[in-house]
Scaffold this active site. Structure first.
Site, PDB file in Angstrom:
ATOM      1  N   ASP A 163      10.953  53.388  48.269  1.00 60.15           N
ATOM      2  CA  ASP A 163      10.685  52.021  47.794  1.00 60.15           C
ATOM      3  C   ASP A 163       9.180  51.820  47.783  1.00 60.15           C
ATOM      4  OD1 ASP A 163      12.807  50.457  46.948  1.00 60.15           O
ATOM      5  OD2 ASP A 163      13.498  50.040  48.968  1.00 60.15           O
ATOM      6  N   TYR A 164       8.469  52.770  47.234  1.00 59.24           N
ATOM      7  CA  TYR A 164       7.023  52.865  47.410  1.00 59.24           C
ATOM      8  C   TYR A 164       6.287  52.042  46.350  1.00 59.24           C
ATOM      9  CZ  TYR A 164       3.019  55.303  49.508  1.00 59.24           C
ATOM     10  OH  TYR A 164       1.865  55.618  50.196  1.00 59.24           O
TER      11      TYR A 164
END
Length: 270
Positions: A163-164
């Site tokens: 979830d960068y």
């Protein structure tokens, strides 16, 4: 069963069952679905965030697997990722308590309690107006260097985030007194994966997501190349793994097209 209680939490809960104490916590709810609730709460006057996983059921597990997605079944990954990142010197969540019980993954009960990073602002919000009101060159350069360094350390240690995005970096407001030395906390580690070595496809996914999330803040090609050099640990761009960075660039541009319904304002690197 696995359990970790920091001294202040152990003192607050005494001999009570930590899993029962967690379920009694009340506060502002940020998420409540798919067997997980996230809320901001108070314990003895101090603010915390807690994520409680109550089991997602076999139906949700199989649904995720059929969609080729790894299901999130508990708080273990977030706890392990936060501990490893902190040991590597990366500013991240500080765990105050963690617990896990139950063998059945569909019904596993777990939680993670972390200190509230209250004096912060997400990079997404902080950089939102950069396109119209650009920061100083030195400040932008420092932030790019910081994110590149964190990304390099994380992937080098076998961790990928999944979830960068820049919204998952919280900028410490106190560090803005010296714009050349910003401090950011990496959060939302519940989907993180830990291995001996980060597979290339997951590194590509992380970096593409980070770039995609920053495409509207006025980044230049030179900004991107600066990130690439630091992440790659190369003094020159001549020795880069060009196929890796082409894959990152293509994936980020495709994400932007899909999400916004129009081409990205950023140009191709190569």
């Amino acid at each position: 069963m696995e359990l970790y209680l920091r001294g202040d939490i152990e003192q607050a809960w005494g001999d009570s069952d930590p899993f029962q104490e967690v379920e009694k916590l009340q506060g502002d709810i940020y998420r409540n679905k798919e067997g997980r609730v996230t809320l901001q709460t108070q314990i003895n006057g101090k603010s915390f965030f807690v994520k409680i996983h109550r089991g997602i059921g076999w139906k949700e597990i199989f649904k995720n697997l059929l969609q080729l997605r790894l299901p999130i079944i508990g708080a273990s990954n977030e706890f392990a990722a936060a501990e490893k990142l902190a040991a590597l010197g990366v500013d991240t969540l500080t765990t105050a308590a963690f617990g896990k019980k139950g063998i059945n993954p569909a019904k596993q009960h777990s939680f993670i309690l972390t200190d509230d990073l209250s004096n912060t602002i997400s990079l997404e919000d902080y950089c939102a107006d950069w396109k119209n009101n650009p920061p100083s060159f030195a400040h932008k350069k420092a932030l790019i260097a910081l994110l590149a360094k964190v990304s390099r350390i994380m992937h080098g240690a076998g961790i990928n985030h999944r979830d960068y995005y820049i919204c998952h970096f919280l900028l410490e407001k106190n560090s803005l007194a010296d714009l050349s030395s910003p401090q950011c906390y990496l959060i939302d580690l519940h989907r993180a994966q830990l291995r001996k070595k980060t597979p290339q496809r997951w590194a590509i996914k992380d970096i593409a997501g980070l770039y995609f999330s920053a495409m509207d803040i006025g980044l230049t090609k030179r900004d991107c190349l600066r990130f690439i050099k630091i992440y790659s640990g190369q003094a020159s761009l001549k020795n880069l793994n060009v196929s890796f960075w082409r894959a990152v660039n293509d994936k980020a541009l495709a994400l932007y097209q899909k999400d916004h319904g129009q081409p990205s304002p950023c140009e191709k690197w190569w």
